[in-house]
Design an enzyme around this catalytic site. Structure first.
Site, PDB file in Angstrom:
ATOM      1  N   HIS A  23       0.778  -1.237   0.031  1.00  0.00           N
ATOM      2  CA  HIS A  23       0.160   0.122  -0.137  1.00  0.00           C
ATOM      3  C   HIS A  23       0.865   1.305  -0.083  1.00  0.00           C
ATOM      4  CE1 HIS A  23      -3.033   2.920   1.092  1.00  0.00           C
ATOM      5  NE2 HIS A  23      -3.914   2.169   0.573  1.00  0.00           N
ATOM      6  N   ASP A  60      -8.039  -5.548   0.131  1.00  0.00           N
ATOM      7  CA  ASP A  60      -8.493  -6.199  -0.952  1.00  0.00           C
ATOM      8  C   ASP A  60      -8.056  -7.740  -0.870  1.00  0.00           C
ATOM      9  OD1 ASP A  60      -9.785  -4.273  -2.549  1.00  0.00           O
ATOM     10  OD2 ASP A  60      -8.063  -3.692  -3.323  1.00  0.00           O
TER      11      ASP A  60
HETATM   12  N1  ACO Z   1       4.209  -7.690  -4.679  1.00  0.00           N
HETATM   13  C1  ACO Z   1       5.546  -7.797  -4.852  1.00  0.00           C
HETATM   14  N2  ACO Z   1       6.168  -6.695  -4.906  1.00  0.00           N
HETATM   15  C2  ACO Z   1       5.690  -5.598  -4.394  1.00  0.00           C
HETATM   16  C3  ACO Z   1       4.210  -5.495  -4.151  1.00  0.00           C
HETATM   17  C4  ACO Z   1       3.433  -6.813  -4.356  1.00  0.00           C
HETATM   18  N3  ACO Z   1       2.080  -6.807  -4.023  1.00  0.00           N
HETATM   19  N4  ACO Z   1       3.721  -4.321  -4.089  1.00  0.00           N
HETATM   20  C5  ACO Z   1       5.156  -3.492  -4.060  1.00  0.00           C
HETATM   21  N5  ACO Z   1       6.083  -4.261  -4.220  1.00  0.00           N
HETATM   22  C6  ACO Z   1       7.501  -4.033  -4.419  1.00  0.00           C
HETATM   23  C7  ACO Z   1       7.758  -3.075  -5.612  1.00  0.00           C
HETATM   24  O1  ACO Z   1       8.294  -3.879  -6.833  1.00  0.00           O
HETATM   25  C8  ACO Z   1       8.715  -1.985  -5.118  1.00  0.00           C
HETATM   26  O2  ACO Z   1      10.088  -2.768  -5.013  1.00  0.00           O
HETATM   27  P1  ACO Z   1      11.421  -1.884  -5.336  1.00  0.00           P
HETATM   28  O3  ACO Z   1      11.472  -0.706  -4.220  1.00  0.00           O
HETATM   29  O4  ACO Z   1      12.639  -2.872  -5.199  1.00  0.00           O
HETATM   30  O5  ACO Z   1      11.405  -1.448  -6.781  1.00  0.00           O
HETATM   31  C9  ACO Z   1       8.436  -1.811  -3.799  1.00  0.00           C
HETATM   32  O6  ACO Z   1       7.643  -2.901  -3.366  1.00  0.00           O
HETATM   33  C10 ACO Z   1       7.662  -0.546  -3.522  1.00  0.00           C
HETATM   34  O7  ACO Z   1       6.363  -0.677  -4.393  1.00  0.00           O
HETATM   35  P2  ACO Z   1       5.905   0.630  -5.094  1.00  0.00           P
HETATM   36  O8  ACO Z   1       5.042  -0.005  -6.580  1.00  0.00           O
HETATM   37  O9  ACO Z   1       6.881   1.783  -5.620  1.00  0.00           O
HETATM   38  O10 ACO Z   1       4.848   1.257  -4.364  1.00  0.00           O
HETATM   39  P3  ACO Z   1       3.675   1.947  -4.407  1.00  0.00           P
HETATM   40  O11 ACO Z   1       3.313   2.855  -3.380  1.00  0.00           O
HETATM   41  O12 ACO Z   1       3.644   2.789  -5.850  1.00  0.00           O
HETATM   42  O13 ACO Z   1       2.354   0.962  -4.807  1.00  0.00           O
HETATM   43  C11 ACO Z   1       0.549  -0.642  -4.647  1.00  0.00           C
HETATM   44  C12 ACO Z   1       1.548   0.631  -4.140  1.00  0.00           C
HETATM   45  C13 ACO Z   1       0.312  -0.291  -6.169  1.00  0.00           C
HETATM   46  C14 ACO Z   1      -0.611  -0.970  -4.011  1.00  0.00           C
HETATM   47  C15 ACO Z   1       1.703  -1.761  -4.589  1.00  0.00           C
HETATM   48  O14 ACO Z   1       2.049  -2.354  -3.416  1.00  0.00           O
HETATM   49  C16 ACO Z   1       0.851  -2.898  -5.446  1.00  0.00           C
HETATM   50  O15 ACO Z   1       1.115  -3.110  -6.563  1.00  0.00           O
HETATM   51  N6  ACO Z   1       0.292  -3.948  -4.759  1.00  0.00           N
HETATM   52  C17 ACO Z   1      -0.457  -5.203  -5.546  1.00  0.00           C
HETATM   53  C18 ACO Z   1      -1.867  -4.484  -5.810  1.00  0.00           C
HETATM   54  C19 ACO Z   1      -2.598  -4.361  -4.823  1.00  0.00           C
HETATM   55  O16 ACO Z   1      -3.040  -5.028  -3.874  1.00  0.00           O
HETATM   56  N7  ACO Z   1      -3.551  -3.158  -4.966  1.00  0.00           N
HETATM   57  C20 ACO Z   1      -4.594  -2.644  -4.020  1.00  0.00           C
HETATM   58  C21 ACO Z   1      -4.008  -1.670  -3.132  1.00  0.00           C
HETATM   59  S1  ACO Z   1      -5.331  -1.037  -2.004  1.00  0.00           S
HETATM   60  C22 ACO Z   1      -6.400  -0.394  -2.924  1.00  0.00           C
HETATM   61  O17 ACO Z   1      -6.227   0.273  -3.884  1.00  0.00           O
HETATM   62  C23 ACO Z   1      -7.806  -0.499  -2.481  1.00  0.00           C
END
Ligand code: ACO
Length: 420
Positions: A302, A359
């Protein structure tokens, strides 16, 4: 607490004012850069708005480090146990919980608006059945505007609260071939929603209080969440003075995305795929960690929570309770708990502070209620509606300027067209 920050650019000294929020001791503070370009020629660069506050808001507050969520100051844990979704909607829209008379007026007005024009049904009939329910909901919400002649803005909010469950129920019923349904004014909001979804012609509908309670709770958990992607979309549209219905419709389109609300469907699909491929969780966790693989562990991570998402904690309990009370066994719930356990033992998830988000468990609740996967994000939209509307209203009251970010241009320099 400092009231300005000082910095130097090319030998010139600047002072920028600091803005503090209610919880400044928790780090709720911002550098006001609204005059930055005018005074220095510089803009800021912040893809994904990771460090950018776009407004001052008093609707909800997240302490991402502590894993805390407040609606109008009330902790989500208290609201879940003491309020109905409709009371929560009133709170979010109006700032205070309703007294008895206010709640009666609010609920009765919603019941009064509990119908849709027959032409909307015709539009729905002409949408291909294969189209995703989120696309249908967003389109119908947009067109709803054409059928409502309402001058009072406050009534527009109530029209939407009344009509969105009907649109959702009709979308679901069309998909599975059930005939049109009508609202029942004798039922409360969530019971009516369930009846509109699941009643079968010529059969009396037996309301299950366990299911009604679970639905009430999951809708409350979704009701608002600061400046998330869909809410910001709603505010951005509103800032251009677009109407309420088109702004909400755009918010739904944003919510549909897999990285946002569409994740609830993606989580169940992922868990089913893990189960189908033999249940090797470790393999899937490794896949999520592999930077060359686009797969991510859906329902994890998140932007704001760097500790447990409090909504996920509650959703997990609600999922366990509803499954236990209904006496069903759900291998997906057991698998989800196992995935959570294993991911949280892995240094990748711990170091990056990736915890289950709302979620991760919400789909399990929807499935126990009887809602199919494709409809999960529609349910999220029904829950988020009060939040979207409150932000649209607040944006107007604040007189927020039109949202128009800048960019750093990296394309061609000016050039001439050469034609023979
Ligand atoms: N699985 C694996 N790795 C992940 C995940 C995940 N679910 N989420 C984040 N990471 C990693 C990224 O690859 C990144 O790694 P790095 O620093 O080595 O490049 C790091 O963690 C930070 O992630 P970002 O994508 O930069 O974080 P951001 O805040 O931009 O994204 C998000 C947040 C979109 C929710 C992300 O965690 C994600 O894609 N999660 C999966 C989808 C999801 O569950 N979405 C629902 C969110 S809640 C909602 O909207 C109701």
């Amino acid at each position: 607490m400092c009231s300005v920050v000082n910095f130097n650019i090319n030998g010139y000294h600047y002072k920028l004012p600091v803005i503090y929020g209610t919880f400044c001791e928790k780090g709720e503070k911002a550098i006001n850069i609204s005059q930055l370009r005018e005074s220095t020629g510089f803009i800021t660069f912040d893809p994904g708005f990771k460090n950018t506050g776009i407004t001052k808001s008093s609707i909800s507050f997240i302490d991402g480090e502590k894993g805390e969520l407040l609606y109008r100051g009330y902790p989500i844990e208290q609201i879940i146990n003491k309020c109905s979704f409709i009371e929560t909607s009133y709170l979010i829209l109006n700032g205070e919980l309703p007294n008895t008379a206010q709640l009666k007026y609010f609920s009765e007005k919603i019941k009064k608006f509990n119908s849709i024009h027959k032409e909307i049904k015709k539009i729905l009939d002409n949408i291909p059945n294969s189209y995703h329910p989120m696309g249908i909901l967003s389109s119908l919400t947009y067109i709803l505007d054409a059928f409502i002649n309402c001058l009072r803005e406050e009534d527009l909010y109530l029209h939407l609260l009344a009509k969105l469950p009907i649109l959702a129920a009709l979308t679901y019923r069309k998909k599975i071939g059930l005939p049109t349904t009508y609202a029942d004014p004798h039922l409360d909001y969530t019971s009516n929603l369930l009846k509109m979804f699941f009643s079968i012609p010529n059969q009396s509908y037996e309301l299950n209080p366990i299911i009604a309670d679970a639905l009430n709770k999951i809708l409350i958990l979704h009701a608002d969440h600061e400046q998330n992607c869909s809410t910001t979309t709603v505010r951005l549209l509103g800032s251009a003075h677009a109407g309420l219905f088109s702004s909400i419709s755009a918010g739904m389109s944003a919510l549909w995305g897999k990285l946002h609300g569409g994740a609830n469907q993606a989580v169940i699909e992922m868990l089913e795929a893990i189960l189908k491929s033999g249940g090797n969780i470790k393999k899937w966790i490794e896949k999520a960690k592999n930077k060359k693989d686009p797969f991510r562990l859906m329902g994890f991570g998140h932007r704001i929570y760097k500790n447990f998402d409090p909504r996920a904690k509650i959703a997990k309990k609600v999922a366990e309770n509803v499954i236990q009370q209904l006496g069903i066994s759900d291998p997906i719930l057991e698998l989800a708990k196992d995935v959570e356990r294993k991911a949280l033992q892995d240094s990748y998830f711990l170091e990056k502070k990736l915890y289950p988000n709302i979620d991760f468990y919400s789909g399990i609740i929807y499935q126990a209620i009887g809602i199919p996967k494709e409809m999960f994000t529609v349910m999220f939209a029904l829950g988020r509606l009060p939040g979207w509307m409150a932000h649209w209203k607040e944006m107007k009251l604040n007189k927020d300027p039109i949202g128009r970010p800048r960019q750093i241009y990296i394309g061609y320099k000016k050039r001439n067209i050469k034609k023979n």
